[in-house]
Design an enzyme around this catalytic site. Structure first.
Site, PDB file in Angstrom:
ATOM      1  N   GLU A  58      52.661  32.963  65.298  1.00  0.00           N
ATOM      2  CA  GLU A  58      52.319  32.449  63.959  1.00  0.00           C
ATOM      3  C   GLU A  58      52.618  30.958  63.905  1.00  0.00           C
ATOM      4  O   GLU A  58      53.737  30.516  64.211  1.00  0.00           O
ATOM      5  CB  GLU A  58      53.090  33.195  62.869  1.00  0.00           C
ATOM      6  CG  GLU A  58      52.683  32.717  61.481  1.00  0.00           C
ATOM      7  CD  GLU A  58      53.226  33.601  60.357  1.00  0.00           C
ATOM      8  OE1 GLU A  58      53.700  34.734  60.625  1.00  0.00           O
ATOM      9  OE2 GLU A  58      53.178  33.137  59.200  1.00  0.00           O
ATOM     10  N   ASP A 110      57.085  21.204  66.403  1.00  0.00           N
ATOM     11  CA  ASP A 110      55.632  21.146  66.411  1.00  0.00           C
ATOM     12  C   ASP A 110      55.075  22.210  67.365  1.00  0.00           C
ATOM     13  O   ASP A 110      55.443  22.239  68.550  1.00  0.00           O
ATOM     14  CB  ASP A 110      55.211  19.744  66.883  1.00  0.00           C
ATOM     15  CG  ASP A 110      53.716  19.519  66.827  1.00  0.00           C
ATOM     16  OD1 ASP A 110      52.964  20.477  66.595  1.00  0.00           O
ATOM     17  OD2 ASP A 110      53.301  18.358  67.026  1.00  0.00           O
ATOM     18  N   ASP A 132      48.932  23.317  55.829  1.00  0.00           N
ATOM     19  CA  ASP A 132      48.950  22.144  54.942  1.00  0.00           C
ATOM     20  C   ASP A 132      47.539  21.564  54.843  1.00  0.00           C
ATOM     21  O   ASP A 132      46.936  21.231  55.875  1.00  0.00           O
ATOM     22  CB  ASP A 132      49.888  21.071  55.514  1.00  0.00           C
ATOM     23  CG  ASP A 132      51.341  21.525  55.511  1.00  0.00           C
ATOM     24  OD1 ASP A 132      51.749  22.204  54.542  1.00  0.00           O
ATOM     25  OD2 ASP A 132      52.069  21.217  56.479  1.00  0.00           O
ATOM     26  N   THR A 206      51.665  35.806  51.566  1.00  0.00           N
ATOM     27  CA  THR A 206      52.662  34.792  51.932  1.00  0.00           C
ATOM     28  C   THR A 206      53.072  34.041  50.664  1.00  0.00           C
ATOM     29  O   THR A 206      52.441  34.146  49.621  1.00  0.00           O
ATOM     30  CB  THR A 206      52.106  33.763  52.941  1.00  0.00           C
ATOM     31  OG1 THR A 206      51.194  32.905  52.255  1.00  0.00           O
ATOM     32  CG2 THR A 206      51.416  34.423  54.114  1.00  0.00           C
ATOM     33  N   ARG A 207      54.122  33.249  50.801  1.00  0.00           N
ATOM     34  CA  ARG A 207      54.629  32.494  49.660  1.00  0.00           C
ATOM     35  C   ARG A 207      53.571  31.520  49.132  1.00  0.00           C
ATOM     36  O   ARG A 207      53.352  31.408  47.929  1.00  0.00           O
ATOM     37  CB  ARG A 207      55.888  31.745  50.097  1.00  0.00           C
ATOM     38  CG  ARG A 207      56.489  30.911  49.022  1.00  0.00           C
ATOM     39  CD  ARG A 207      57.973  30.718  49.225  1.00  0.00           C
ATOM     40  NE  ARG A 207      58.490  29.828  48.194  1.00  0.00           N
ATOM     41  CZ  ARG A 207      58.542  28.504  48.339  1.00  0.00           C
ATOM     42  NH1 ARG A 207      58.122  27.958  49.449  1.00  0.00           N
ATOM     43  NH2 ARG A 207      59.005  27.761  47.365  1.00  0.00           N
ATOM     44  N   GLU A 209      50.367  31.703  49.493  1.00  0.00           N
ATOM     45  CA  GLU A 209      49.260  32.442  48.886  1.00  0.00           C
ATOM     46  C   GLU A 209      49.619  32.801  47.443  1.00  0.00           C
ATOM     47  O   GLU A 209      48.806  32.632  46.520  1.00  0.00           O
ATOM     48  CB  GLU A 209      48.993  33.713  49.697  1.00  0.00           C
ATOM     49  CG  GLU A 209      47.927  34.582  49.070  1.00  0.00           C
ATOM     50  CD  GLU A 209      47.715  35.869  49.846  1.00  0.00           C
ATOM     51  OE1 GLU A 209      48.419  36.102  50.840  1.00  0.00           O
ATOM     52  OE2 GLU A 209      46.843  36.632  49.441  1.00  0.00           O
TER      53      GLU A 209
HETATM   54  C1  LIG Z   1      51.505  25.187  53.338  1.00  0.00           C
HETATM   55  S1  LIG Z   1      52.760  25.804  54.367  1.00  0.00           S
HETATM   56  C2  LIG Z   1      52.346  27.536  54.518  1.00  0.00           C
HETATM   57  C3  LIG Z   1      53.495  28.357  54.993  1.00  0.00           C
HETATM   58  C4  LIG Z   1      53.213  29.846  55.134  1.00  0.00           C
HETATM   59  N1  LIG Z   1      52.236  30.104  56.185  1.00  0.00           N
HETATM   60  C5  LIG Z   1      52.762  30.446  53.839  1.00  0.00           C
HETATM   61  O1  LIG Z   1      51.569  30.771  53.720  1.00  0.00           O
HETATM   62  O2  LIG Z   1      53.593  30.579  52.926  1.00  0.00           O
HETATM   63  C6  LIG Z   1      52.282  25.192  55.977  1.00  0.00           C
HETATM   64  C7  LIG Z   1      53.427  25.200  56.961  1.00  0.00           C
HETATM   65  O3  LIG Z   1      52.998  24.722  58.229  1.00  0.00           O
HETATM   66  C8  LIG Z   1      54.078  24.034  58.819  1.00  0.00           C
HETATM   67  N2  LIG Z   1      53.577  23.116  59.838  1.00  0.00           N
HETATM   68  C9  LIG Z   1      53.019  21.910  59.637  1.00  0.00           C
HETATM   69  N3  LIG Z   1      52.729  21.317  60.797  1.00  0.00           N
HETATM   70  C10 LIG Z   1      53.122  22.186  61.774  1.00  0.00           C
HETATM   71  C11 LIG Z   1      53.108  22.119  63.196  1.00  0.00           C
HETATM   72  N4  LIG Z   1      52.620  21.054  63.835  1.00  0.00           N
HETATM   73  N5  LIG Z   1      53.599  23.166  63.900  1.00  0.00           N
HETATM   74  C12 LIG Z   1      54.076  24.242  63.230  1.00  0.00           C
HETATM   75  N6  LIG Z   1      54.117  24.362  61.888  1.00  0.00           N
HETATM   76  C13 LIG Z   1      53.650  23.338  61.167  1.00  0.00           C
HETATM   77  C14 LIG Z   1      54.724  23.318  57.646  1.00  0.00           C
HETATM   78  O4  LIG Z   1      56.066  22.960  57.898  1.00  0.00           O
HETATM   79  C15 LIG Z   1      54.577  24.313  56.515  1.00  0.00           C
HETATM   80  O5  LIG Z   1      55.737  25.094  56.331  1.00  0.00           O
END
Ligand SMILES: C[S@@+](CC[C@H](N)C(=O)[O-])C[C@H]1O[C@@H](n2cnc3c(N)ncnc32)[C@H](O)[C@@H]1O
Length: 233
Positions: A58, A110, A132, A206-207, A209
């Site tokens: 994930e 990352d 994001d 998910t949160r 969502e």
């Molecule tokens: C908008 S949040 C969604 C989180 C979760 N999937 C949810 O639906 O509640 C996007 C997440 O992607 C993570 N993220 C951003 N760039 C990333 C990267 N390069 N590798 C892994 N995760 C990353 C961010 O830290 C953030 O927590």
């Protein structure tokens, strides 16, 4: 050797962690963290103490509730959750510990750094849920659903494996569909509108969502298949 460049743009730290979160990060995270120093390709099956049938990944697992649900429902699967935001990672590892899950490993960095190290064909399912959106045009290049990440996933995922992607941001959806449908490794062939409008039973919410739903946004759920190269017309 790590060749991929770390490319993180979102915040990595939120509110100061309290007891449960602090303990999770200090004591549990080091035990669950995937090591990134391997010189040879990393076979993720070897990361788990108990034998697992296949490994799921994930990307951007947020507070980890989807990851923890999937790991609990699928004890014969090894689950790797990647989330650089420390508060989200703290929630995930604390919940995994409280539920006694043995089949979860994490990376608080990352995802690109991990993708390049994993052995070809070693990931049987991947999730990118509510990434994001980076709405400003000048930030679009930060979007994680991009050709380079799909190239890596195509290398890691065997034919027929599933890539699940979701968003509730219309502009990002258009972007995703363009990038995904142009990519030779993945096929999106929904049978009917419910295929992208209705979240399947084995795909918990998910949160982000929930936050979108509360704000009146609708989510789109894309389930793609890793195609055989000869399927590409
Ligand atoms: C908008 S949040 C969604 C989180 C979760 N999937 C949810 O639906 O509640 C996007 C997440 O992607 C993570 N993220 C951003 N760039 C990333 C990267 N390069 N590798 C892994 N995760 C990353 C961010 O830290 C953030 O927590």
């Amino acid at each position: 050797m790590i060749a991929a460049k770390r490319e993180l743009h979102g915040r990595r730290v939120g509110r100061p962690l309290r007891h449960r979160g602090l303990q999770a990060v200090q004591e549990l995270l080091p035990r669950l963290r995937v090591p990134l120093t391997a010189s040879a390709p990393l076979d993720p099956l070897t990361l788990f103490d108990h034998p697992v049938r296949e490994v799921w990944l994930e990307i951007g697992s947020g507070d980890g509730m989807h990851a923890v649900w999937q790991a609990a429902q699928n004890p014969d699967i090894g689950y790797i959750a990647v989330e650089p935001f420390v508060n989200g990672m703290a929630s995930l590892v604390a919940a995994a510990f409280e539920q006694g899950l043995q089949n979860i490993r994490v990376l608080d960095d990352d995802v690109r750094l991990l993708l390049e190290q994993l052995a070809p064909g070693s990931i049987d399912r991947a999730f990118v849920l509510f990434p994001d959106p980076w709405p400003k045009r000048r930030h679009w290049r930060r979007r994680i659903v991009n050709t380079q990440v799909l190239d890596q996933l195509g290398r890691l995922m065997p034919q027929g494996s599933e890539l699940r992607v979701a968003t509730d941001v219309q502009d990002y959806l258009v972007w995703m569909l363009r990038v995904l449908r142009r990519h030779p490794d993945f096929d999106w062939s929904p049978a009917c509108a419910d295929d992208w409008r209705v979240r399947p039973d084995d795909w918990p919410g998910t949160r982000f969502e929930t936050k979108g739903l509360e704000a009146g946004r609708h989510s789109t759920y894309l389930s793609l298949q890793r195609r055989h190269m000869s399927d590409f017309a």
